[in-house]
Design a protein around this motif. Structure first.
Motif, PDB file in Angstrom:
ATOM      1  N   LEU A 100       0.824  -1.206   0.000  1.00  0.00           N
ATOM      2  CA  LEU A 100       0.000   0.000   0.000  1.00  0.00           C
ATOM      3  C   LEU A 100       0.859   1.258   0.000  1.00  0.00           C
ATOM      4  CD1 LEU A 100      -2.739   1.367   0.230  1.00  0.00           C
ATOM      5  CD2 LEU A 100      -2.608   1.060   2.705  1.00  0.00           C
ATOM      6  N   LEU A 101       1.924   1.261   0.789  1.00  0.00           N
ATOM      7  CA  LEU A 101       2.829   2.410   0.806  1.00  0.00           C
ATOM      8  C   LEU A 101       3.518   2.600  -0.542  1.00  0.00           C
ATOM      9  CD1 LEU A 101       4.208   4.665   2.421  1.00  0.00           C
ATOM     10  CD2 LEU A 101       5.875   2.978   3.206  1.00  0.00           C
ATOM     11  N   SER A 102       3.899   1.499  -1.165  1.00  0.00           N
ATOM     12  CA  SER A 102       4.539   1.587  -2.476  1.00  0.00           C
ATOM     13  C   SER A 102       3.575   2.130  -3.536  1.00  0.00           C
ATOM     14  CB  SER A 102       5.054   0.209  -2.889  1.00  0.00           C
ATOM     15  OG  SER A 102       5.628   0.247  -4.169  1.00  0.00           O
ATOM     16  N   SER A 103       2.314   1.703  -3.503  1.00  0.00           N
ATOM     17  CA  SER A 103       1.324   2.213  -4.460  1.00  0.00           C
ATOM     18  C   SER A 103       1.077   3.701  -4.256  1.00  0.00           C
ATOM     19  CB  SER A 103       0.013   1.431  -4.323  1.00  0.00           C
ATOM     20  OG  SER A 103       0.208   0.062  -4.602  1.00  0.00           O
ATOM     21  N   VAL A 120      12.374  10.390   7.419  1.00  0.00           N
ATOM     22  CA  VAL A 120      12.115   9.673   6.169  1.00  0.00           C
ATOM     23  C   VAL A 120      11.768  10.715   5.107  1.00  0.00           C
ATOM     24  CG1 VAL A 120      10.746   7.911   5.026  1.00  0.00           C
ATOM     25  CG2 VAL A 120      11.261   7.701   7.466  1.00  0.00           C
ATOM     26  N   GLU A 121      12.722  11.067   4.304  1.00  0.00           N
ATOM     27  CA  GLU A 121      12.527  12.024   3.210  1.00  0.00           C
ATOM     28  C   GLU A 121      12.966  11.329   1.924  1.00  0.00           C
ATOM     29  OE1 GLU A 121      13.455  16.684   2.122  1.00  0.00           O
ATOM     30  OE2 GLU A 121      13.544  15.906   4.168  1.00  0.00           O
ATOM     31  N   ILE A 122      12.005  10.989   1.088  1.00  0.00           N
ATOM     32  CA  ILE A 122      12.223  10.144  -0.083  1.00  0.00           C
ATOM     33  C   ILE A 122      12.363  11.037  -1.311  1.00  0.00           C
ATOM     34  CG2 ILE A 122      11.327   8.222  -1.421  1.00  0.00           C
ATOM     35  CD1 ILE A 122       9.616   7.487   0.993  1.00  0.00           C
ATOM     36  N   PHE A 145      13.561   6.881  -5.696  1.00  0.00           N
ATOM     37  CA  PHE A 145      12.433   5.967  -5.543  1.00  0.00           C
ATOM     38  C   PHE A 145      12.033   5.365  -6.885  1.00  0.00           C
ATOM     39  CE2 PHE A 145       7.912   5.019  -5.527  1.00  0.00           C
ATOM     40  CZ  PHE A 145       7.807   4.198  -4.411  1.00  0.00           C
ATOM     41  N   LEU A 146      12.038   6.163  -7.951  1.00  0.00           N
ATOM     42  CA  LEU A 146      11.651   5.633  -9.248  1.00  0.00           C
ATOM     43  C   LEU A 146      12.647   4.605  -9.776  1.00  0.00           C
ATOM     44  CD1 LEU A 146      10.333   8.847 -11.055  1.00  0.00           C
ATOM     45  CD2 LEU A 146       9.021   7.036  -9.932  1.00  0.00           C
ATOM     46  N   GLN A 147      13.886   4.649  -9.305  1.00  0.00           N
ATOM     47  CA  GLN A 147      14.881   3.671  -9.743  1.00  0.00           C
ATOM     48  C   GLN A 147      14.715   2.324  -9.047  1.00  0.00           C
ATOM     49  OE1 GLN A 147      18.720   5.400  -9.162  1.00  0.00           O
ATOM     50  NE2 GLN A 147      18.498   6.881 -10.833  1.00  0.00           N
ATOM     51  N   HIS A 148      14.500   2.338  -7.736  1.00  0.00           N
ATOM     52  CA  HIS A 148      14.513   1.085  -6.970  1.00  0.00           C
ATOM     53  C   HIS A 148      13.236   0.838  -6.171  1.00  0.00           C
ATOM     54  CE1 HIS A 148      18.801   0.882  -7.886  1.00  0.00           C
ATOM     55  NE2 HIS A 148      18.925   2.119  -7.439  1.00  0.00           N
ATOM     56  N   GLY A 149      12.356   1.821  -6.022  1.00  0.00           N
ATOM     57  CA  GLY A 149      11.166   1.625  -5.209  1.00  0.00           C
ATOM     58  C   GLY A 149      11.516   1.513  -3.735  1.00  0.00           C
ATOM     59  N   LEU A 150      10.687   0.816  -2.986  1.00  0.00           N
ATOM     60  CA  LEU A 150      10.955   0.621  -1.558  1.00  0.00           C
ATOM     61  C   LEU A 150      12.178  -0.239  -1.312  1.00  0.00           C
ATOM     62  CD1 LEU A 150       7.388   0.100  -0.022  1.00  0.00           C
ATOM     63  CD2 LEU A 150       8.751   2.186  -0.142  1.00  0.00           C
ATOM     64  N   ALA A 151      12.589  -1.020  -2.313  1.00  0.00           N
ATOM     65  CA  ALA A 151      13.782  -1.852  -2.150  1.00  0.00           C
ATOM     66  C   ALA A 151      15.052  -1.023  -2.032  1.00  0.00           C
ATOM     67  CB  ALA A 151      13.917  -2.821  -3.324  1.00  0.00           C
ATOM     68  N   GLY A 152      15.016   0.243  -2.449  1.00  0.00           N
ATOM     69  CA  GLY A 152      16.193   1.088  -2.340  1.00  0.00           C
ATOM     70  C   GLY A 152      16.416   1.669  -0.964  1.00  0.00           C
ATOM     71  N   ALA A 153      15.486   1.439  -0.032  1.00  0.00           N
ATOM     72  CA  ALA A 153      15.658   1.952   1.329  1.00  0.00           C
ATOM     73  C   ALA A 153      16.682   1.111   2.077  1.00  0.00           C
ATOM     74  CB  ALA A 153      14.326   1.939   2.069  1.00  0.00           C
ATOM     75  N   THR A 211      16.078   5.881   4.263  1.00  0.00           N
ATOM     76  CA  THR A 211      15.567   4.816   5.111  1.00  0.00           C
ATOM     77  C   THR A 211      14.076   5.006   5.333  1.00  0.00           C
ATOM     78  OG1 THR A 211      15.674   3.860   7.328  1.00  0.00           O
ATOM     79  CG2 THR A 211      16.223   6.180   7.130  1.00  0.00           C
ATOM     80  N   LEU A 212      13.389   3.914   5.632  1.00  0.00           N
ATOM     81  CA  LEU A 212      11.970   3.958   5.955  1.00  0.00           C
ATOM     82  C   LEU A 212      11.716   4.100   7.446  1.00  0.00           C
ATOM     83  CD1 LEU A 212      10.454   1.273   3.562  1.00  0.00           C
ATOM     84  CD2 LEU A 212      10.154   3.737   3.456  1.00  0.00           C
ATOM     85  N   ALA A 213      12.761   4.016   8.265  1.00  0.00           N
ATOM     86  CA  ALA A 213      12.653   4.217   9.712  1.00  0.00           C
ATOM     87  C   ALA A 213      11.549   3.332  10.292  1.00  0.00           C
ATOM     88  CB  ALA A 213      12.439   5.689  10.027  1.00  0.00           C
ATOM     89  N   GLY A 214      10.477   3.937  10.832  1.00  0.00           N
ATOM     90  CA  GLY A 214       9.412   3.171  11.476  1.00  0.00           C
ATOM     91  C   GLY A 214       8.576   2.339  10.534  1.00  0.00           C
ATOM     92  N   TRP A 215       8.644   2.602   9.208  1.00  0.00           N
ATOM     93  CA  TRP A 215       7.870   1.826   8.246  1.00  0.00           C
ATOM     94  C   TRP A 215       8.648   0.621   7.708  1.00  0.00           C
ATOM     95  CZ3 TRP A 215       7.616   7.050   8.762  1.00  0.00           C
ATOM     96  CH2 TRP A 215       6.351   7.609   8.940  1.00  0.00           C
ATOM     97  N   ALA A 216       9.866   0.407   8.190  1.00  0.00           N
ATOM     98  CA  ALA A 216      10.683  -0.695   7.661  1.00  0.00           C
ATOM     99  C   ALA A 216      10.172  -2.036   8.173  1.00  0.00           C
ATOM    100  CB  ALA A 216      12.139  -0.506   8.074  1.00  0.00           C
TER     101      ALA A 216
END
Length: 533
Positions: A164-167, A489-491, A496-504, A528-533
């Motif tokens: 959901l976060l990725s979408s 968490v500042e994306i 993000f467009l290169q790796h998505g959430l996997a880049g965190a 980093t995603l910090a608390g969302w990891a």
């Protein structure tokens, strides 16, 4: 007089009438004026950030520094209509209190949700279209600004699923040109809006109830339960369906719901209440108190007389699991007081004493009259009954009874008492010993110095159950954003467009420089995603 001299004299002679002087050609090069008015200056380089708080059914948006959001946008069947869908304008299709056919409870609420934690039956493509439509409507209708022209801050729960976060992030980065998106946790922002650094945040939301323990703005532990407003809305719909069946006997008595969602939500908002745990309110007296509600058969003209106590039954059944044993409930079905108690048990003792004295209620369920008082009453009873030991059961109770019997049993063989020894003779040359009550206490110079420096030391409240009001997660995010600090968490859009959430990265606490200082953050190679990891 020559022509050159006449031209020279005409340039030096001033006209007699007042006039507006012409701008000098070098005015555009005036750096002092341009530095304060140009679009790239430090004074207007950063516009006010726009803050979005996204929930399961609502979206709140506004500008930083404000105490309340500019708008609150909901989602429903009317907001999801496509071009050419005229069902809302057809004669006779106006929604009434009673549906044509009973529907399942899950299908009854599905069209009014933006997203749900259980993503098994969720179409992520449709979810992205919902998010795009909500953001586009919010910008064009309420904020009246271009999307992507200012900083974007999202206030989200830390227990949001990664798909959901990725979408959500993919939709915002692909459809608009946001350079960066900052994520702020809802629980920490709710505590900030209450003026707290440590708190126990109880969020009675739509899809689930979450209890989060915060210590110095860090989430230590979080537990959740499905007993929330969604289940309460469904239970209230069943109660109103039974009332409709009493009014119209041909209605079926199955678990399906036959009343409209908007009608049920209006009744829940206006009439739902919670009984106190002590039983001070007599149900027999309340049975004589009748309230008039619009009839489900004909809400515009007819009314029903309903006992006021019937509107408290769904709250007791859903939020407090009335007439249900603890052993019959799963971990995700715990009632709210037991969920709060288990969250406090999971905290360290020092953090527990601070958090239990700073309980913050947020969410739509916290507005039901009597709910917060009932939760605190039952929490006090659980603490008094079990203490802070997580071990309990029949075997432990039998062991405690045996220990209690051994403690109060008389001794088998009394010990012989020895005669007191004679005191030693004192020498006349020895100085007299002072009486114990006359001995001077030892002077702690360090403590005296600290007392002199901190004459007005504030002793924090510790170890008691206490509630503190909060302005909500959006107000806390507005306060934090107005400080002009970079979020944890500042994306960035390109990364993000290169790796998505996997880049965190897995780094939990990166070093983040102050936005107001001269340090640059371009050297931070990862996020980093910090608390969302």
């Amino acid at each position: 007089m020559s022509v050159s001299s006449s031209l020279r004299s005409s340039q030096t002679v001033r006209p007699s009438s007042p006039h507006t002087p012409q701008q000098p050609p070098a005015r555009s090069a005036n750096t002092s004026f341009a530095s304060t008015t140009s679009a790239g200056s430090s004074f207007r380089n950063e516009e006010d950030a726009i803050i979005f708080e996204i929930g399961a059914r609502w979206l709140r948006a506004g500008f930083e520094g404000s105490g309340t959001p500019t708008c609150t946008v909901s989602f429903g069947p009317e907001e999801s209509r496509r071009v050419g869908d005229y069902r809302g304008w057809i004669a006779g299709a106006v929604e009434t209190g009673l549906l044509a056919q009973p529907v399942d409870a899950e299908d009854w609420v599905r069209d009014y949700e933006i997203w749900r934690p259980n993503l098994r039956d969720v179409d992520l493509d449709l979810l992205e279209d919902k998010i795009e439509r909500l953001f586009r409507e919010t910008y064009n209708k309420y904020l009246l600004t271009d999307a992507g022209s200012s900083r974007l801050v999202l206030t989200l729960p830390s227990l949001m699923p990664h798909p959901l976060l990725s979408s959500l992030l993919s939709t915002l980065f692909n459809r608009w040109r946001f350079p960066t998106i900052t994520l702020l946790p809802s629980a920490a922002m709710s505590a900030t809006a209450a003026g707290l650094r440590s708190a126990l945040v109880i969020d009675l939301g739509w899809a689930e109830t979450t209890v989060t323990g915060l210590y110095e703005y860090r989430e230590i532990t979080a537990k959740r339960s499905v007993r929330a407003m969604k289940c309460l809305q469904q239970e209230m719909g069943r109660c109103l369906t039974r009332l409709a069946s009493e009014e119209s006997p041909h209605q079926s008595n199955s678990g399906d719901i036959s009343v409209g969602f908007a009608y049920c939500e209006e009744i829940l908002t206006r009439f739902a209440w919670c009984r106190p745990h002590t039983g001070a309110e007599d149900d027999a007296v309340r049975e004589t108190r009748l309230v008039s509600i619009p009839s489900p058969m004909n809400p515009g003209e007819e009314f029903l007389e309903v006992p006021f106590s019937r509107f408290a039954d769904p709250v007791d059944t859903v939020l407090f699991a009335k007439d249900m044993a603890e052993t019959d409930l799963d971990d995700e079905e715990k009632p709210i007081p037991l969920l709060v108690y288990h969250t406090l048990l999971a905290l360290p003792p020092d953090a527990r004493g601070i958090c239990m004295s700073r309980i913050v209620f947020v969410g739509g369920g916290s507005r039901i009259p009597g709910v917060r008082r009932r939760v605190l009453q039952e929490l006090n009873l659980l603490i008094k009954q079990h203490g802070w030991s997580p071990v309990r059961g029949k075997a432990l109770e039998r062991q405690r009874e045996r220990l209690e019997k051994l403690r109060i049993s008389p001794r088998t063989s009394p010990q012989p008492q020895m005669p007191p020894a004679d005191p030693p003779e004192e020498d006349a040359s020895d100085p007299p010993k002072p009486h114990p009550s006359q001995e001077e206490p030892e002077i702690d110079f360090v403590e005296q110095k600290l007392r002199r420096q901190n004459k007005e030391t504030h002793v924090p409240v510790y170890g008691i159950v206490r509630e503190i009001e909060s302005l909500g997660a959006w107000a806390g995010a507005s306060l934090v954003t107005s400080l002009k600090l970079r979020g944890m968490v500042e994306i960035e859009r390109e990364k993000f467009l290169q790796h998505g959430l996997a880049g965190a990265s897995r780094e939990s606490e990166p070093v983040v420089p102050d936005r107001r200082s001269g340090l640059k953050a371009g050297d931070r190679s990862s996020w980093t995603l910090a608390g969302w990891a």
